[in-house]
Motif scaffolding. Sequence first.
Motif, PDB file in Angstrom:
ATOM      1  N   TYR A 111      66.741 -68.891 -17.535  1.00 21.22           N
ATOM      2  CA  TYR A 111      65.762 -68.714 -16.469  1.00 21.22           C
ATOM      3  C   TYR A 111      64.385 -68.519 -17.077  1.00 21.22           C
ATOM      4  O   TYR A 111      64.187 -67.651 -17.939  1.00 21.22           O
ATOM      5  CB  TYR A 111      66.108 -67.509 -15.597  1.00 21.22           C
ATOM      6  N   GLY A 112      63.437 -69.327 -16.609  1.00 24.32           N
ATOM      7  CA  GLY A 112      62.071 -69.140 -17.037  1.00 24.32           C
ATOM      8  C   GLY A 112      61.454 -67.938 -16.349  1.00 24.32           C
ATOM      9  O   GLY A 112      61.963 -67.443 -15.339  1.00 24.32           O
ATOM     10  N   GLN A 113      60.350 -67.441 -16.914  1.00 25.64           N
ATOM     11  CA  GLN A 113      59.659 -66.332 -16.274  1.00 25.64           C
ATOM     12  C   GLN A 113      58.159 -66.620 -16.293  1.00 25.64           C
ATOM     13  O   GLN A 113      57.662 -67.375 -17.115  1.00 25.64           O
ATOM     14  CB  GLN A 113      59.978 -65.010 -16.959  1.00 25.64           C
ATOM     15  N   ALA A 114      57.467 -66.008 -15.346  1.00 18.39           N
ATOM     16  CA  ALA A 114      56.027 -66.231 -15.212  1.00 18.39           C
ATOM     17  C   ALA A 114      55.313 -64.894 -15.273  1.00 18.39           C
ATOM     18  O   ALA A 114      55.914 -63.830 -15.056  1.00 18.39           O
ATOM     19  CB  ALA A 114      55.728 -66.936 -13.895  1.00 18.39           C
ATOM     20  N   GLU A 115      54.012 -64.955 -15.603  1.00 17.89           N
ATOM     21  CA  GLU A 115      53.198 -63.748 -15.652  1.00 17.89           C
ATOM     22  C   GLU A 115      52.009 -63.891 -14.714  1.00 17.89           C
ATOM     23  O   GLU A 115      51.469 -64.987 -14.534  1.00 17.89           O
ATOM     24  CB  GLU A 115      52.702 -63.487 -17.081  1.00 17.89           C
ATOM     25  N   GLU A 116      51.606 -62.779 -14.119  1.00 18.64           N
ATOM     26  CA  GLU A 116      50.460 -62.747 -13.225  1.00 18.64           C
ATOM     27  C   GLU A 116      49.689 -61.456 -13.490  1.00 18.64           C
ATOM     28  O   GLU A 116      50.288 -60.372 -13.517  1.00 18.64           O
ATOM     29  CB  GLU A 116      50.913 -62.796 -11.761  1.00 18.64           C
ATOM     30  N   THR A 117      48.391 -61.578 -13.686  1.00 18.66           N
ATOM     31  CA  THR A 117      47.558 -60.392 -13.887  1.00 18.66           C
ATOM     32  C   THR A 117      47.055 -59.915 -12.530  1.00 18.66           C
ATOM     33  O   THR A 117      46.449 -60.692 -11.772  1.00 18.66           O
ATOM     34  CB  THR A 117      46.367 -60.710 -14.804  1.00 18.66           C
ATOM     35  N   LEU A 118      47.306 -58.662 -12.225  1.00 19.77           N
ATOM     36  CA  LEU A 118      46.943 -58.094 -10.932  1.00 19.77           C
ATOM     37  C   LEU A 118      45.666 -57.270 -11.055  1.00 19.77           C
ATOM     38  O   LEU A 118      45.214 -56.937 -12.163  1.00 19.77           O
ATOM     39  CB  LEU A 118      48.086 -57.224 -10.407  1.00 19.77           C
ATOM     40  N   GLN A 119      45.109 -56.943  -9.903  1.00 20.18           N
ATOM     41  CA  GLN A 119      43.901 -56.125  -9.844  1.00 20.18           C
ATOM     42  C   GLN A 119      44.147 -54.919  -8.949  1.00 20.18           C
ATOM     43  O   GLN A 119      45.075 -54.922  -8.117  1.00 20.18           O
ATOM     44  CB  GLN A 119      42.725 -56.945  -9.274  1.00 20.18           C
ATOM     45  N   VAL A 120      43.336 -53.893  -9.147  1.00 17.70           N
ATOM     46  CA  VAL A 120      43.440 -52.717  -8.279  1.00 17.70           C
ATOM     47  C   VAL A 120      43.194 -53.152  -6.837  1.00 17.70           C
ATOM     48  O   VAL A 120      42.249 -53.890  -6.539  1.00 17.70           O
ATOM     49  CB  VAL A 120      42.415 -51.638  -8.697  1.00 17.70           C
ATOM     50  N   GLY A 121      44.062 -52.712  -5.932  1.00 19.39           N
ATOM     51  CA  GLY A 121      43.967 -53.089  -4.528  1.00 19.39           C
ATOM     52  C   GLY A 121      44.833 -54.262  -4.144  1.00 19.39           C
ATOM     53  O   GLY A 121      45.030 -54.534  -2.948  1.00 19.39           O
ATOM     54  N   ASP A 122      45.351 -55.001  -5.134  1.00 16.85           N
ATOM     55  CA  ASP A 122      46.243 -56.123  -4.826  1.00 16.85           C
ATOM     56  C   ASP A 122      47.508 -55.617  -4.122  1.00 16.85           C
ATOM     57  O   ASP A 122      48.006 -54.526  -4.407  1.00 16.85           O
ATOM     58  CB  ASP A 122      46.655 -56.862  -6.099  1.00 16.85           C
ATOM     59  N   LEU A 123      48.013 -56.465  -3.222  1.00 15.14           N
ATOM     60  CA  LEU A 123      49.282 -56.165  -2.543  1.00 15.14           C
ATOM     61  C   LEU A 123      50.288 -57.244  -2.916  1.00 15.14           C
ATOM     62  O   LEU A 123      50.023 -58.443  -2.768  1.00 15.14           O
ATOM     63  CB  LEU A 123      49.098 -56.134  -1.024  1.00 15.14           C
ATOM     64  N   LEU A 124      51.446 -56.815  -3.385  1.00 14.89           N
ATOM     65  CA  LEU A 124      52.544 -57.713  -3.730  1.00 14.89           C
ATOM     66  C   LEU A 124      53.637 -57.535  -2.686  1.00 14.89           C
ATOM     67  O   LEU A 124      54.044 -56.412  -2.385  1.00 14.89           O
ATOM     68  CB  LEU A 124      53.075 -57.377  -5.123  1.00 14.89           C
ATOM     69  N   LEU A 125      54.100 -58.652  -2.124  1.00 13.81           N
ATOM     70  CA  LEU A 125      55.132 -58.599  -1.080  1.00 13.81           C
ATOM     71  C   LEU A 125      56.354 -59.381  -1.542  1.00 13.81           C
ATOM     72  O   LEU A 125      56.269 -60.590  -1.789  1.00 13.81           O
ATOM     73  CB  LEU A 125      54.588 -59.184   0.230  1.00 13.81           C
ATOM     74  N   LEU A 126      57.489 -58.704  -1.670  1.00 13.81           N
ATOM     75  CA  LEU A 126      58.771 -59.325  -2.004  1.00 13.81           C
ATOM     76  C   LEU A 126      59.653 -59.259  -0.761  1.00 13.81           C
ATOM     77  O   LEU A 126      59.688 -58.236  -0.076  1.00 13.81           O
ATOM     78  CB  LEU A 126      59.458 -58.602  -3.159  1.00 13.81           C
ATOM     79  N   HIS A 127      60.379 -60.333  -0.482  1.00 12.63           N
ATOM     80  CA  HIS A 127      61.200 -60.340   0.741  1.00 12.63           C
ATOM     81  C   HIS A 127      62.393 -61.265   0.568  1.00 12.63           C
ATOM     82  O   HIS A 127      62.382 -62.191  -0.256  1.00 12.63           O
ATOM     83  CB  HIS A 127      60.364 -60.786   1.950  1.00 12.63           C
ATOM     84  N   THR A 128      63.429 -61.021   1.357  1.00 14.78           N
ATOM     85  CA  THR A 128      64.575 -61.927   1.407  1.00 14.78           C
ATOM     86  C   THR A 128      64.293 -63.035   2.410  1.00 14.78           C
ATOM     87  O   THR A 128      63.363 -62.958   3.214  1.00 14.78           O
ATOM     88  CB  THR A 128      65.857 -61.170   1.791  1.00 14.78           C
ATOM     89  N   ASP A 129      65.124 -64.064   2.386  1.00  8.30           N
ATOM     90  CA  ASP A 129      64.812 -65.291   3.123  1.00  8.30           C
ATOM     91  C   ASP A 129      64.928 -65.148   4.628  1.00  8.30           C
ATOM     92  O   ASP A 129      64.453 -65.997   5.365  1.00  8.30           O
ATOM     93  CB  ASP A 129      65.733 -66.421   2.656  1.00  8.30           C
ATOM     94  N   GLY A 130      65.580 -64.092   5.124  1.00 10.00           N
ATOM     95  CA  GLY A 130      65.745 -63.950   6.574  1.00 10.00           C
ATOM     96  C   GLY A 130      64.704 -63.087   7.236  1.00 10.00           C
ATOM     97  O   GLY A 130      64.863 -62.710   8.395  1.00 10.00           O
ATOM     98  N   LEU A 131      63.595 -62.783   6.526  1.00 13.08           N
ATOM     99  CA  LEU A 131      62.604 -61.867   7.089  1.00 13.08           C
ATOM    100  C   LEU A 131      61.928 -62.445   8.330  1.00 13.08           C
ATOM    101  O   LEU A 131      61.697 -61.728   9.306  1.00 13.08           O
ATOM    102  CB  LEU A 131      61.553 -61.527   6.029  1.00 13.08           C
ATOM    103  N   VAL A 132      61.596 -63.727   8.315  1.00  8.90           N
ATOM    104  CA  VAL A 132      60.930 -64.366   9.453  1.00  8.90           C
ATOM    105  C   VAL A 132      61.982 -65.142  10.242  1.00  8.90           C
ATOM    106  O   VAL A 132      62.444 -66.196   9.779  1.00  8.90           O
ATOM    107  CB  VAL A 132      59.806 -65.311   8.984  1.00  8.90           C
ATOM    108  N   PRO A 133      62.409 -64.646  11.403  1.00  9.64           N
ATOM    109  CA  PRO A 133      63.486 -65.314  12.152  1.00  9.64           C
ATOM    110  C   PRO A 133      63.164 -66.760  12.461  1.00  9.64           C
ATOM    111  O   PRO A 133      62.050 -67.092  12.889  1.00  9.64           O
ATOM    112  CB  PRO A 133      63.575 -64.473  13.441  1.00  9.64           C
ATOM    113  N   GLY A 134      64.124 -67.634  12.205  1.00 11.16           N
ATOM    114  CA  GLY A 134      63.969 -69.055  12.506  1.00 11.16           C
ATOM    115  C   GLY A 134      63.194 -69.839  11.473  1.00 11.16           C
ATOM    116  O   GLY A 134      62.999 -71.044  11.655  1.00 11.16           O
ATOM    117  N   HIS A 135      62.752 -69.182  10.400  1.00 12.93           N
ATOM    118  CA  HIS A 135      61.966 -69.884   9.381  1.00 12.93           C
ATOM    119  C   HIS A 135      62.433 -69.451   7.995  1.00 12.93           C
ATOM    120  O   HIS A 135      62.746 -68.285   7.770  1.00 12.93           O
ATOM    121  CB  HIS A 135      60.472 -69.590   9.519  1.00 12.93           C
ATOM    122  N   THR A 136      62.464 -70.390   7.078  1.00 16.58           N
ATOM    123  CA  THR A 136      62.808 -70.107   5.692  1.00 16.58           C
ATOM    124  C   THR A 136      61.839 -70.839   4.782  1.00 16.58           C
ATOM    125  O   THR A 136      61.048 -71.678   5.216  1.00 16.58           O
ATOM    126  CB  THR A 136      64.255 -70.547   5.373  1.00 16.58           C
TER     127      THR A 136
END
Length: 468
Positions: free
Chosen positions: A393-418
Motif C-alpha cells: 500500500y502506498g502512502q501520501a503526505e499532507e502538510t496541515l496548517q493551524v485551523g485546518d479541519l480534517l474529516l474522515l468518514h465511512t462510505d454510508g455517511l451521505v444517504p443515497g450517495h457514495t
Amino acid sequence: MPSHLSADRPAAQPPGRGSVDALISQTRRLKGDVDAVRRDAAGEESDPPRERWQRALYDLALHQLSDLDEHLAQLRDGPLPTAAPEPPAPSQGSLLSRVGSAEWNLLTDEASWSGELYQILGRDPAAPPLTLDELPSLVVDEDRPTLTAMVTDCLVDARPIDGEFRIARRGGDVRTVHMMGEPVLDTDGSTASMWAVLRDVSELRRSQRVVSETRDSLHHRQEAARSEHRLAVELQEAVLPPWRGSLRLPHRGPRTLDLASRHLPASAHTMIGGDWYDALELTDGETLLSVGDLTGQGVGVTSNMTMLLGAVRGMAMAGAQPGPLMAWLNQLLDATVQPALGSAVCCRYRPATRTLVWAQAGHPAPLLFRDGTGRALNAPDGVLLGATSGAVYGQAEETLQVGDLLLLHTDGLVPGHTGSAAANLLLGLAPRLAGNRTAEHCVRTVVEEFGASEREDNACVLAARVMS
C-alpha cells in the motif's frame, strides 16, 4: 300448541331474494379485490417469516369470503330438507360447511334436523335425529361438560348458546363444531323448545392457528434480532471508543488536535454493522486516526472489530507507518476466515511538522477544509500492488496548517450517495464548517445535514481540527 316466541326477539322475516343477491355480488367483488391485492403483494417482502404470515392472513380472508358467499347463497335458497340423501359438500378449500339447523321440542321430546346438520355431524340421513339427551354421545369426553353447561344455561336461564365443542364422527374423525342457539318460549314464558344452528369450523380454526403460529414466529424472530442488536451495542460500548461526543486523548504536552466523532445508525432496525472510528495518541507524541468498516452484521462482527482495532493499535504503537500497517493488516486478515475488511483509511499525524501521513484500502479519502473551501486529499500512488498476499500500500503526505479541519468518514455517511458524489456534498458544507470553532461543532453540522435522512447502513464520521 301455542305459537312459540324467541326469548330475545320475534322471528325475523326472511330477507328478499334481491337484497341477498346484492350482498352476494358485493361479497364476490370484495373477494376479487382481496385476491388482486394478494397477488400484487406477492414477493414484495424480503423477510420469509413475514411473507408466510401475510400469505396465511390473505388465505384466511379469502376462505372466509368464499364461505360468506356460500352462506348467503344458502340463506337465499333456504335449508335442504331433512330427507335429502346427500347435502352438497362445501367448495374446494372452504373453511366452513353449510350451516346446519335443529330444533328440539321439550314438550313432545321430538327433534328436527336439517339435511346439512346430518352431514356436519357425520350421521346417516335416514337415521332419526338425536334428542338433547343423546346429543352428548357424539361429543369427545373432554368437551361434554361444555355442551351440557351451554344447554342447561339456555333451557333454565334462557341464555343464548354460543360456543364450540369437538365431535367424534365415524372412522375416528374429530371435528370442531360451533353452535349458536336460543330457547323458544311458550306464551306463559316457559321454555317450549330450543333451536340452534351448527357449523363445522375445523378448517377455520386450523387456518387461524397457521396465522397465529406464523405471527408468533415473526415476533420471536424480531425479538431475537432486537436482543442481538442490544447485545452488540453493549459490546461495542464496552470495548470500542464511545459512539458519541469528543474523543478525549491523554495529553503530555500542548493540545495539537481537537477531535470529535459520531456513529450514525441505520434508519431501519438492522443488526449492528462493522463501521468504526478510532483515535490513539502514540508514545512518540504522534496521533493515530482511522475509520473503516468490516463486512457483515451482528454480534460476531463486534468481536472481530475489537480484534482488528487491537491489531491496528499494536502495529502503530510499534512504529508502523500507515502504508506498511495496511499491508500487514491485509496479510493478517487474509490468513483468517473472519473478519473481512470492507475498507479503511489510516492516518498518522506528526505535530512537530504538522504532517499527515495516510494510506487507504478502498476507502473514501480524507477531506481537508481550509479558509472556507474544501478538497479531497490526493490518493497515494500505488494504492495496491502485487498479489493479495503480498500487497503493498502506498502512502501520501499532507502538510496541515493551524485551523485546518480534517474529516474522515465511512462510505454510508451521505444517504443515497457514495464515492465522489458523497464527497462533493460534504465539501459543499465548507462555508458552514468555516464558522465552527471546534471539531464537535463541525461534526454537529454534518449530522444536522445528513443525519436525519433515511439511511440503509450505519456510518461513522471523525473530525480533527489542527490546534497548534
